[in-house]
Design a protein around this motif. Structure first.
Motif, PDB file in Angstrom:
ATOM      1  N   VAL A  87       0.873  -1.182   0.000  1.00 16.54           N
ATOM      2  CA  VAL A  87       0.000   0.000   0.000  1.00 16.54           C
ATOM      3  C   VAL A  87       0.902   1.222   0.000  1.00 16.54           C
ATOM      4  CG1 VAL A  87      -1.705   1.274   1.363  1.00 16.54           C
ATOM      5  CG2 VAL A  87      -1.865  -1.210   1.202  1.00 16.54           C
ATOM      6  N   SER A  88       0.561   2.208  -0.802  1.00 15.41           N
ATOM      7  CA  SER A  88       1.384   3.421  -0.878  1.00 15.41           C
ATOM      8  C   SER A  88       1.195   4.276   0.376  1.00 15.41           C
ATOM      9  CB  SER A  88       1.014   4.236  -2.110  1.00 15.41           C
ATOM     10  OG  SER A  88      -0.253   4.847  -1.938  1.00 15.41           O
ATOM     11  N   VAL A  89       2.177   5.116   0.624  1.00 22.66           N
ATOM     12  CA  VAL A  89       2.099   6.040   1.750  1.00 22.66           C
ATOM     13  C   VAL A  89       0.908   6.992   1.568  1.00 22.66           C
ATOM     14  CG1 VAL A  89       3.321   7.908   2.963  1.00 22.66           C
ATOM     15  CG2 VAL A  89       4.574   5.870   2.232  1.00 22.66           C
ATOM     16  N   GLY A  90       0.627   7.381   0.345  1.00 25.58           N
ATOM     17  CA  GLY A  90      -0.523   8.247   0.058  1.00 25.58           C
ATOM     18  C   GLY A  90      -1.839   7.578   0.419  1.00 25.58           C
ATOM     19  N   ASN A  91      -1.958   6.285   0.096  1.00 25.75           N
ATOM     20  CA  ASN A  91      -3.171   5.555   0.466  1.00 25.75           C
ATOM     21  C   ASN A  91      -3.287   5.413   1.974  1.00 25.75           C
ATOM     22  OD1 ASN A  91      -4.584   5.044  -1.926  1.00 25.75           O
ATOM     23  ND2 ASN A  91      -3.192   3.389  -2.467  1.00 25.75           N
ATOM     24  N   GLU A  92      -2.163   5.170   2.632  1.00 23.46           N
ATOM     25  CA  GLU A  92      -2.196   5.074   4.092  1.00 23.46           C
ATOM     26  C   GLU A  92      -2.610   6.413   4.697  1.00 23.46           C
ATOM     27  OE1 GLU A  92       0.440   3.484   7.842  1.00 23.46           O
ATOM     28  OE2 GLU A  92       1.481   4.597   6.275  1.00 23.46           O
ATOM     29  N   ALA A  93      -2.116   7.515   4.137  1.00 17.16           N
ATOM     30  CA  ALA A  93      -2.484   8.840   4.646  1.00 17.16           C
ATOM     31  C   ALA A  93      -3.984   9.083   4.496  1.00 17.16           C
ATOM     32  CB  ALA A  93      -1.690   9.920   3.915  1.00 17.16           C
ATOM     33  N   PHE A  94      -4.553   8.703   3.358  1.00 21.78           N
ATOM     34  CA  PHE A  94      -5.998   8.825   3.167  1.00 21.78           C
ATOM     35  C   PHE A  94      -6.739   8.025   4.235  1.00 21.78           C
ATOM     36  CE2 PHE A  94      -9.859   6.782   1.659  1.00 21.78           C
ATOM     37  CZ  PHE A  94     -10.656   7.890   1.415  1.00 21.78           C
ATOM     38  N   PHE A  95      -6.299   6.799   4.450  1.00 25.83           N
ATOM     39  CA  PHE A  95      -6.939   5.957   5.450  1.00 25.83           C
ATOM     40  C   PHE A  95      -6.842   6.574   6.840  1.00 25.83           C
ATOM     41  CE2 PHE A  95      -6.606   2.826   8.813  1.00 25.83           C
ATOM     42  CZ  PHE A  95      -7.851   2.243   8.718  1.00 25.83           C
ATOM     43  N   LEU A  96      -5.677   7.102   7.187  1.00 23.97           N
ATOM     44  CA  LEU A  96      -5.494   7.687   8.524  1.00 23.97           C
ATOM     45  C   LEU A  96      -6.395   8.899   8.742  1.00 23.97           C
ATOM     46  CD1 LEU A  96      -1.644   7.290   8.975  1.00 23.97           C
ATOM     47  CD2 LEU A  96      -3.473   5.965  10.067  1.00 23.97           C
ATOM     48  N   ARG A  97      -6.567   9.721   7.713  1.00 24.94           N
ATOM     49  CA  ARG A  97      -7.495  10.848   7.833  1.00 24.94           C
ATOM     50  C   ARG A  97      -8.924  10.353   8.058  1.00 24.94           C
ATOM     51  NH1 ARG A  97      -4.302  12.692   3.664  1.00 24.94           N
ATOM     52  NH2 ARG A  97      -5.848  12.124   2.095  1.00 24.94           N
ATOM     53  N   SER A  98      -9.315   9.364   7.284  1.00 30.24           N
ATOM     54  CA  SER A  98     -10.663   8.799   7.431  1.00 30.24           C
ATOM     55  C   SER A  98     -10.835   8.148   8.790  1.00 30.24           C
ATOM     56  CB  SER A  98     -10.921   7.758   6.341  1.00 30.24           C
ATOM     57  OG  SER A  98     -10.855   8.341   5.074  1.00 30.24           O
ATOM     58  N   SER A  99      -9.822   7.413   9.227  1.00 29.73           N
ATOM     59  CA  SER A  99      -9.945   6.683  10.489  1.00 29.73           C
ATOM     60  C   SER A  99      -9.996   7.620  11.691  1.00 29.73           C
ATOM     61  CB  SER A  99      -8.815   5.666  10.650  1.00 29.73           C
ATOM     62  OG  SER A  99      -7.574   6.290  10.831  1.00 29.73           O
ATOM     63  N   ALA A 100      -9.329   8.764  11.609  1.00 23.23           N
ATOM     64  CA  ALA A 100      -9.387   9.721  12.717  1.00 23.23           C
ATOM     65  C   ALA A 100     -10.809  10.244  12.882  1.00 23.23           C
ATOM     66  CB  ALA A 100      -8.410  10.864  12.471  1.00 23.23           C
ATOM     67  N   ASN A 101     -11.452  10.553  11.790  1.00 16.36           N
ATOM     68  CA  ASN A 101     -12.824  11.033  11.809  1.00 16.36           C
ATOM     69  C   ASN A 101     -13.774   9.957  12.355  1.00 16.36           C
ATOM     70  OD1 ASN A 101     -15.100  12.687  11.265  1.00 16.36           O
ATOM     71  ND2 ASN A 101     -15.341  11.711   9.277  1.00 16.36           N
ATOM     72  N   ILE A 102     -13.614   8.750  11.884  1.00 18.67           N
ATOM     73  CA  ILE A 102     -14.460   7.637  12.325  1.00 18.67           C
ATOM     74  C   ILE A 102     -14.219   7.363  13.814  1.00 18.67           C
ATOM     75  CG2 ILE A 102     -14.806   5.138  12.085  1.00 18.67           C
ATOM     76  CD1 ILE A 102     -14.245   5.620   9.015  1.00 18.67           C
ATOM     77  N   GLY A 103     -12.986   7.384  14.218  1.00 19.87           N
ATOM     78  CA  GLY A 103     -12.654   7.147  15.630  1.00 19.87           C
ATOM     79  C   GLY A 103     -13.297   8.170  16.551  1.00 19.87           C
ATOM     80  N   ARG A 104     -13.297   9.440  16.140  1.00 20.22           N
ATOM     81  CA  ARG A 104     -13.940  10.488  16.955  1.00 20.22           C
ATOM     82  C   ARG A 104     -15.442  10.233  17.083  1.00 20.22           C
ATOM     83  NH1 ARG A 104     -10.210  13.759  14.285  1.00 20.22           N
ATOM     84  NH2 ARG A 104     -11.692  14.247  12.626  1.00 20.22           N
ATOM     85  N   GLN A 105     -16.067   9.815  15.987  1.00 16.95           N
ATOM     86  CA  GLN A 105     -17.506   9.558  16.020  1.00 16.95           C
ATOM     87  C   GLN A 105     -17.836   8.393  16.962  1.00 16.95           C
ATOM     88  OE1 GLN A 105     -19.628   9.788  12.104  1.00 16.95           O
ATOM     89  NE2 GLN A 105     -17.523  10.015  11.356  1.00 16.95           N
ATOM     90  N   ILE A 106     -17.063   7.329  16.888  1.00 12.19           N
ATOM     91  CA  ILE A 106     -17.309   6.169  17.751  1.00 12.19           C
ATOM     92  C   ILE A 106     -17.060   6.533  19.209  1.00 12.19           C
ATOM     93  CG2 ILE A 106     -16.463   3.857  18.363  1.00 12.19           C
ATOM     94  CD1 ILE A 106     -18.272   3.846  15.894  1.00 12.19           C
TER      95      ILE A 106
END
Length: 118
Positions: A87-106
């Protein structure tokens, strides 16, 4: 209770699931098991949200905890895939941004659930 797919967090995880499906299709053949694991864990997260939405109180908190476990597993697998250059670093960065948002909601949902029980 409303439907799970009315929840913003569910929709965010559903979008992430589509991204994971697209991403997993590009895995090298020798890592297909990791791709399948990513997909399965992502759908486990969606199941956890659905079940949490159907429950109240401590049962809801239990499914939100299960979500955190599955989501942590998802993050770990992606981190390993990035280190292996699957997985590229760019894809991981996208995932990390998404996961931070999801984590806050949960976290907010769990906090609200626990406050209702007091």
């Amino acid at each position: 209770m409303g439907k799970a797919n009315d929840l913003k967090v569910y929709n965010d995880v559903e979008l992430l699931a589509g991204w994971v499906l697209d991403l997993s299709g590009n895995f090298p053949k020798q890592y297909r098991y990791l791709a399948q694991r990513l997909v399965n864990v992502t759908f486990d997260c969606m199941d956890d949200i659905t079940l949490a939405n159907l429950r109240e109180g401590t049962e809801r908190a239990m499914f939100l905890d299960a979500f955190v476990v599955h989501f942590t597993s998802l993050k770990t697998i992606l981190r390993i895939c990035t280190r292996k250059r699957i997985v590229s670093v760019g894809n991981e960065a996208f995932f990390l941004r998404s996961s931070a948002n999801i984590g806050r909601q949960i976290a907010g949902w769990k906090r609200a659930t626990l406050n209702q029980n007091r």
